[in-house]
Design a protein around this motif. Structure first.
Motif, PDB file in Angstrom:
ATOM      1  N   ARG A 155       0.847  -1.198   0.000  1.00 31.69           N
ATOM      2  CA  ARG A 155       0.000   0.000   0.000  1.00 31.69           C
ATOM      3  C   ARG A 155       0.879   1.243   0.000  1.00 31.69           C
ATOM      4  O   ARG A 155       1.774   1.355   0.838  1.00 31.69           O
ATOM      5  CB  ARG A 155      -0.914   0.018   1.239  1.00 31.69           C
ATOM      6  CG  ARG A 155      -2.022  -1.021   1.212  1.00 31.69           C
ATOM      7  CD  ARG A 155      -3.095  -0.647   0.172  1.00 31.69           C
ATOM      8  NE  ARG A 155      -3.821  -1.816  -0.279  1.00 31.69           N
ATOM      9  CZ  ARG A 155      -4.876  -2.332   0.337  1.00 31.69           C
ATOM     10  NH1 ARG A 155      -5.340  -1.781   1.415  1.00 31.69           N
ATOM     11  NH2 ARG A 155      -5.485  -3.402  -0.161  1.00 31.69           N
ATOM     12  N   ASN A 156       0.590   2.154  -0.922  1.00 30.75           N
ATOM     13  CA  ASN A 156       1.319   3.427  -1.016  1.00 30.75           C
ATOM     14  C   ASN A 156       2.833   3.196  -1.020  1.00 30.75           C
ATOM     15  O   ASN A 156       3.587   3.872  -0.324  1.00 30.75           O
ATOM     16  CB  ASN A 156       0.943   4.355   0.150  1.00 30.75           C
ATOM     17  CG  ASN A 156      -0.568   4.558   0.228  1.00 30.75           C
ATOM     18  OD1 ASN A 156      -1.226   4.687  -0.795  1.00 30.75           O
ATOM     19  ND2 ASN A 156      -1.106   4.535   1.439  1.00 30.75           N
ATOM     20  N   GLY A 157       3.236   2.219  -1.785  1.00 31.28           N
ATOM     21  CA  GLY A 157       4.679   1.956  -1.908  1.00 31.28           C
ATOM     22  C   GLY A 157       5.281   1.234  -0.719  1.00 31.28           C
ATOM     23  O   GLY A 157       6.487   1.010  -0.673  1.00 31.28           O
ATOM     24  N   LYS A 158       4.469   0.866   0.252  1.00 29.78           N
ATOM     25  CA  LYS A 158       4.991   0.178   1.427  1.00 29.78           C
ATOM     26  C   LYS A 158       4.585  -1.294   1.364  1.00 29.78           C
ATOM     27  O   LYS A 158       3.403  -1.611   1.177  1.00 29.78           O
ATOM     28  CB  LYS A 158       4.397   0.836   2.685  1.00 29.78           C
ATOM     29  CG  LYS A 158       5.216   0.577   3.936  1.00 29.78           C
ATOM     30  CD  LYS A 158       4.664   1.429   5.083  1.00 29.78           C
ATOM     31  CE  LYS A 158       5.006   0.954   6.458  1.00 29.78           C
ATOM     32  NZ  LYS A 158       5.695  -0.279   6.671  1.00 29.78           N
ATOM     33  N   LEU A 159       5.554  -2.157   1.525  1.00 28.66           N
ATOM     34  CA  LEU A 159       5.249  -3.583   1.460  1.00 28.66           C
ATOM     35  C   LEU A 159       4.431  -4.009   2.675  1.00 28.66           C
ATOM     36  O   LEU A 159       4.551  -3.432   3.756  1.00 28.66           O
ATOM     37  CB  LEU A 159       6.547  -4.404   1.424  1.00 28.66           C
ATOM     38  CG  LEU A 159       7.478  -4.223   0.218  1.00 28.66           C
ATOM     39  CD1 LEU A 159       8.657  -5.198   0.327  1.00 28.66           C
ATOM     40  CD2 LEU A 159       6.755  -4.432  -1.100  1.00 28.66           C
ATOM     41  N   HIS A 160       3.633  -5.039   2.487  1.00 28.59           N
ATOM     42  CA  HIS A 160       2.907  -5.691   3.585  1.00 28.59           C
ATOM     43  C   HIS A 160       3.948  -6.354   4.502  1.00 28.59           C
ATOM     44  O   HIS A 160       5.000  -6.803   4.026  1.00 28.59           O
ATOM     45  CB  HIS A 160       1.968  -6.731   2.972  1.00 28.59           C
ATOM     46  CG  HIS A 160       1.081  -7.425   3.951  1.00 28.59           C
ATOM     47  ND1 HIS A 160       1.504  -8.506   4.694  1.00 28.59           N
ATOM     48  CD2 HIS A 160      -0.205  -7.194   4.311  1.00 28.59           C
ATOM     49  CE1 HIS A 160       0.504  -8.917   5.466  1.00 28.59           C
ATOM     50  NE2 HIS A 160      -0.546  -8.137   5.253  1.00 28.59           N
ATOM     51  N   PRO A 161       3.679  -6.423   5.807  1.00 28.08           N
ATOM     52  CA  PRO A 161       4.665  -7.047   6.711  1.00 28.08           C
ATOM     53  C   PRO A 161       5.106  -8.443   6.269  1.00 28.08           C
ATOM     54  O   PRO A 161       6.284  -8.807   6.442  1.00 28.08           O
ATOM     55  CB  PRO A 161       3.915  -7.122   8.047  1.00 28.08           C
ATOM     56  CG  PRO A 161       2.915  -6.024   7.983  1.00 28.08           C
ATOM     57  CD  PRO A 161       2.525  -5.878   6.541  1.00 28.08           C
ATOM     58  N   LEU A 162       4.212  -9.226   5.683  1.00 22.92           N
ATOM     59  CA  LEU A 162       4.627 -10.553   5.193  1.00 22.92           C
ATOM     60  C   LEU A 162       5.633 -10.413   4.059  1.00 22.92           C
ATOM     61  O   LEU A 162       6.622 -11.148   3.988  1.00 22.92           O
ATOM     62  CB  LEU A 162       3.405 -11.346   4.695  1.00 22.92           C
ATOM     63  CG  LEU A 162       2.603 -12.098   5.745  1.00 22.92           C
ATOM     64  CD1 LEU A 162       1.262 -12.543   5.159  1.00 22.92           C
ATOM     65  CD2 LEU A 162       3.380 -13.313   6.272  1.00 22.92           C
ATOM     66  N   GLN A 163       5.386  -9.457   3.165  1.00 21.54           N
ATOM     67  CA  GLN A 163       6.326  -9.256   2.054  1.00 21.54           C
ATOM     68  C   GLN A 163       7.691  -8.811   2.594  1.00 21.54           C
ATOM     69  O   GLN A 163       8.729  -9.316   2.158  1.00 21.54           O
ATOM     70  CB  GLN A 163       5.765  -8.208   1.081  1.00 21.54           C
ATOM     71  CG  GLN A 163       4.507  -8.690   0.360  1.00 21.54           C
ATOM     72  CD  GLN A 163       3.863  -7.580  -0.452  1.00 21.54           C
ATOM     73  OE1 GLN A 163       3.657  -6.468   0.040  1.00 21.54           O
ATOM     74  NE2 GLN A 163       3.510  -7.879  -1.698  1.00 21.54           N
ATOM     75  N   GLU A 164       7.669  -7.876   3.548  1.00 24.08           N
ATOM     76  CA  GLU A 164       8.926  -7.416   4.156  1.00 24.08           C
ATOM     77  C   GLU A 164       9.675  -8.587   4.788  1.00 24.08           C
ATOM     78  O   GLU A 164      10.886  -8.721   4.651  1.00 24.08           O
ATOM     79  CB  GLU A 164       8.648  -6.368   5.249  1.00 24.08           C
ATOM     80  CG  GLU A 164       8.272  -4.992   4.731  1.00 24.08           C
ATOM     81  CD  GLU A 164       9.448  -4.217   4.129  1.00 24.08           C
ATOM     82  OE1 GLU A 164      10.562  -4.768   4.084  1.00 24.08           O
ATOM     83  OE2 GLU A 164       9.212  -3.082   3.681  1.00 24.08           O
ATOM     84  N   ALA A 165       8.917  -9.441   5.469  1.00 20.41           N
ATOM     85  CA  ALA A 165       9.555 -10.559   6.171  1.00 20.41           C
ATOM     86  C   ALA A 165      10.150 -11.564   5.189  1.00 20.41           C
ATOM     87  O   ALA A 165      11.243 -12.106   5.414  1.00 20.41           O
ATOM     88  CB  ALA A 165       8.539 -11.253   7.079  1.00 20.41           C
TER      89      ALA A 165
END
Lengths: 762, 155
Positions: free
Chosen positions: B81-91
């Protein structure tokens, strides 16, 4: 352990952000204007003469734009190596296995293409077929290729020392025969190709390939056009494991259909296509005779193998050579004789899979090693330590071990697993523990041109672009090349982008196979980065009035002693504006200096690689004696990968290898009956799932291989070769039975236990 | 005979005329050009095509597009969302929960469906949630680590 600023760190995979968002596009995600969908018609019989192919009804179906058969293809045979080009890309007069490509259709949509395939009438005159390689070698067996008497596709014979004398001098000699079946590479992205010809007669094809330059060569030979008229572009590659090295009918049908239709064509394999033609692990029957001294030291060994290659030579002698290679590492064998056959049958074609030709032999050797240890009353750990190759040793076939961390790997794994407390003590509870070892050549020399190249281009703002021909198939080569170049230039990995997988753009690279990429490609990239460093440092040094060697690149800057003279970007800028060499382009090529082709005229003697990795694995299992069900509880391993270029990626290779090795040992098997694959679906084939994942504990022995990039050795393949032996030996420790063929299924265990019980009673 | 359906995908509504034989996967990929959901086995065995439909992870190759009429569909493309990855994607990035990337979108969607309903699952619950997603590269170790990192708030 030496510390670097970028190398060795847990740098996230440089492609991971585009992969977690779904932005990464694979071949099937590509859509070109006017693109058609192609499908391949496959043989339904194992061996037959093609009497006629009638495509008229298919051609008349509305929406069909092109139908091709073997007659539309040039009459040129393709194959990986010069000596193995024995296969027409679409067969013409004969079919030799079930699933062989006969024709292909391009249509407006998939349904129409499918329907058209059903309208093609192939009239066969069936020929006697042979599916057992041993029967195929007998006089009077059906002949599969005209140039091969007794269906012997290839054979290799080595003889070192005097094995007969060795057996006479041994205190204990035993002979066993082992069998390993065919396994699927099982990459998740189906093989696929999009092909397009332009008005200049240039073919561009978007593929999922481990070896785009080999594919370019094959397509150039096939169409008799220069390599400059073929452009092979890799998309993201959804796994390979050896199965995406060779030219396949997917590439040929896409390009033939695109040429005939005058429009781009996409062909994507279905699961059935994959089971028919995906290059698979070659089934192997291995008879091992080994003689040892009382203390377990190996004196002599004969290794005789018969492999079922299917009806074509494919990767040729490499698979069978590799079986012998796996005999030679990681134990010392002073007298050795090897007799190997690749035999033609009417089964599907066998080729390379991770641990190519070696995992089979390691399973056999490691199982027999434990049988010997048991007979002599020696601990399996001790017999391995006794025979382990040590640094500086040269094997009888000429492999030079400059470094070896095998002894430390065995000792460490034994200690961490609690070997002494557990071995031989769990049978009452159905628990077992077993050990196995392996070694692996880092990029063996198998063809004339095995050099790697790298080019570095510097952007106007000092950003770095690295061009290499290596295919990142998920293992992370784009990431490690970023790290090594960043390390040499003293900058952060974020300053670097990597361009790969386009034969018109990057320098030559043979491909991602044989565990060669880190070694060759990173060494080439290091040389290119050193070339660039020189191009920057020399003019700057004269400006600073210091010697070039006084300048050190680190932390994004140029340092003279502790003084930061300027930033890397300032230095690049200074060169760009002031020098006639302002356009900074650097290059590096690499070929290991002390590597030899194993010459057949010289008994196949030769040091085929610049370095050798090692591993020791200890598996712990729990076996339900009633059902034969095995649970793999834990794998404790030590490996010698020289130096891990990226710890996180190295762990990933080990973990993936354990899982894949577990599959081959316990579940997987392409079941073929009279040439027909009986389990052509992922559920029936049984790939391991997360439910099967054991606990894993992997620790490295750091040996800093002198020829390796920053001391690294290979990491992608060596680890898998010792998994089956470790699990098989653990199952024996738990049950007391030996299963001499993979996979070790519950049925086989129960039968063996019943037989043992009967034996005990009689 | 094509049918007109409305699909809600990642919050956007699409009016589509689809052949009733087409699967949700085909319509997502070919009509909406959302190619994050991958096609491998096309018979519900590999999980590469997993999307979330009304909160439940489904193999989109086994769902007809007309069955998804009026349903709320989430695909991998809708996670950041808005260029910010979902926490799962970040992980998954941070913990190396992927290699070739082909199974990754489906794997993340299966994990998201679980965490949306049960933010503190046990290891067994995580395993059950992704048991239908095959991965040939990783041996699943770092995938589990990635999901557990989100559960433990260490994404």
């Amino acid at each position: 352990m030496q510390e670097y600023s970028v190398v060795g760190k847990r740098v996230p995979n440089v492609d991971s952000r585009v992969k977690v968002t779904g932005e990464a596009t694979y071949v099937d995600d590509l859509v070109l204007p006017g693109m058609l969908v192609g499908k391949v018609l496959r043989s339904t019989v194992a061996h037959a003469r093609i009497v006629s192919i009638d495509t008229s009804a298919a051609e008349k179906l509305p929406g069909v734009k092109a139908v091709v058969t073997g007659k539309d293809a040039p009459n040129v045979k393709v194959g990986w190596l010069r000596g193995s080009r024995d296969r027409l890309p679409l067969t013409r007069d004969k079919v030799r296995f079930i699933g062989e490509a006969i024709a292909a259709v391009a249509a407006m949509d998939e349904d129409t293409a499918e329907e058209a395939l059903g309208l093609i009438k192939v009239q066969y005159e069936e020929l006697p077929a042979v599916f057992d390689p041993v029967k195929a070698m007998k006089d009077g067996a059906p002949r599969i290729q005209d140039d091969a008497k007794n269906n012997i596709a290839l054979e290799r014979h080595w003889n070192y020392g005097d094995v007969e004398k060795g057996f006479r001098e041994s205190d204990y000699v035993r002979e066993d025969t082992f069998y390993t079946p065919s396994f699927l590479c099982g990459y998740m992205e189906p093989n696929a190709a999009v092909a397009q010809w332009d008005a200049n007669g240039k073919l561009t094809t978007w593929v999922s390939s481990q070896a785009p330059f080999f594919l370019r060569r094959e397509l150039s030979l096939l169409y008799s056009i220069p390599q400059g008229k073929v452009r092979v572009i890799n998309r993201f590659v959804g796994g390979g494991f050896g199965g995406k090295c060779e030219i396949c009918d997917v590439h040929v049908s896409a390009s033939l259909l695109a040429r005939k239709a005058g429009r781009p064509v996409k062909v994507v394999y279905t699961t059935e296509d994959e089971f028919a033609v995906q290059p698979r692990r070659i089934p192997s029957t291995m008879t091992l005779k080994t003689g040892v001294k009382k203390d377990g030291a190996i004196v002599a060994q004969t290794s005789s193998i018969v492999t079922d290659g299917g009806p074509y030579r494919s990767v040729g002698g490499v698979t069978i050579y590799n079986h012998g290679l796996a005999n030679m590492i990681p134990y010392r064998i002073p007298n050795f004789k090897f007799d190997a056959f690749r035999v033609f049958t009417n089964n599907q074609v066998g080729m390379a899979k991770r641990g190519h030709g070696q995992i089979q032999m390691r399973y056999a050797v490691e199982s027999q090693m434990d049988m010997i240890a048991e007979a002599l009353g020696i601990d399996p750990v001790d017999i391995r330590l006794k025979n382990a190759l040590k640094p500086g040793e040269v094997t009888v076939n000429g492999l030079r071990m400059r470094t070896s961390g095998l002894v430390e790997a065995i000792e460490g794994a034994a200690r961490r697993s609690g070997w002494k407390q557990k071995r031989g003590k769990g049978r009452a509870q159905g628990r077992g523990i077993g050990i196995s070892c392996g070694g692996f050549a880092c990029g063996p020399k198998i063809a004339s041109l095995t050099d790697s190249g790298a080019i570095i281009k510097v952007n106007e703002d000092a950003g770095i672009v690295v061009y290499t021909g290596a295919s990142d198939i998920g293992q992370g080569s784009n990431t490690v090349v970023t790290q090594v170049v960043a390390e040499v230039l003293g900058i952060g990995p974020e300053e670097i982008s990597v361009v790969t997988g386009d034969t018109d753009v990057t320098p030559f690279e043979p491909g991602t196979y044989g565990s060669r990429v880190s070694w060759y490609m990173c060494n080439a990239a290091i040389k290119a980065a050193e070339d660039l460093r020189r191009q920057i440092v020399e003019p700057v040094a004269s400006k600073l009035e210091v010697k070039p060697e006084e300048i050190v690149l680190r932390n994004g800057g140029l340092y003279v002693g502790e003084r930061r003279a300027m930033s890397f970007a300032e230095a690049v800028r200074a060169v760009q504006v002031s020098s006639e060499k302002g356009i900074l382009i650097a290059k590096g090529t690499y070929y290991p200096p002390d590597v030899e082709w194993p010459d057949p005229a010289n008994n196949y003697y030769g040091n085929i690689a610049g370095g050798y990795s090692f591993s020791a694995q200890i598996a712990e299992v729990e076996v339900d004696r009633e059902t034969g069900q095995v649970k793999l509880l834990k794998v404790t391993a030590g490996d010698d990968i020289g130096y891990p270029l990226n710890e996180m990626l190295a762990e990933g290779q080990a973990e993936g290898s354990i899982s894949m090795g577990q599959g081959e040992t316990m579940y997987e098997n392409i079941i073929v009956s009279n040439g027909r694959v009986m389990n052509p679906s992922l559920v029936d084939y049984k790939l391991p799932t997360v439910m099967d994942t054991p606990e894993m504990d992997v620790t490295h022995v750091i040996t800093n291989e002198p020829g390796g990039p920053f001391g690294a050795k290979e990491v992608g393949e060596g680890f898998i070769v010792s998994i089956p032996g470790a699990i098989a030996n653990a199952i024996h420790d738990a049950t007391g039975v030996w299963i001499k063929e993979l996979p070790i299924t519950p049925e086989k265990i129960v039968k063996a236990l019943e037989a043992k019980e009967k034996e005990g009673k009689s | 005979m094509k049918q007109t359906i409305t699909l809600t995908v990642n919050g956007d509504e699409f009016q589509l005329a689809v052949d009733p034989r087409r699967t949700l996967l085909e319509v997502l990929r070919e009509e909406l050009h959302l190619t994050g959901a991958k096609k491998n086995c096309n018979e519900g065995e590999c999980g590469a095509c997993t999307v979330i439909m009304d909160g439940k992870a489904v193999s989109s190759c086994l769902v007809l597009a007309v069955q998804a009429r009026g349903k709320k569909i989430e695909t991998i493309e809708g996670l950041a969302r808005n260029g910010k990855l979902h926490p799962l994607q970040e992980a998954f990035v941070k913990h190396g929960g992927l290699q070739c990337g082909f199974c990754t979108p489906g794997m993340i969607m299966s994990a998201k469906a679980l965490l949306d309903k049960n933010p503190r699952p046990t290891e067994d619950e995580i395993k059950t949630a992704i048991a239908g997603n095959l991965c040939r590269c990783t041996g699943y170790v770092k995938i589990l680590e990635s999901i557990k990192a989100v559960v433990d708030g260490k994404g």
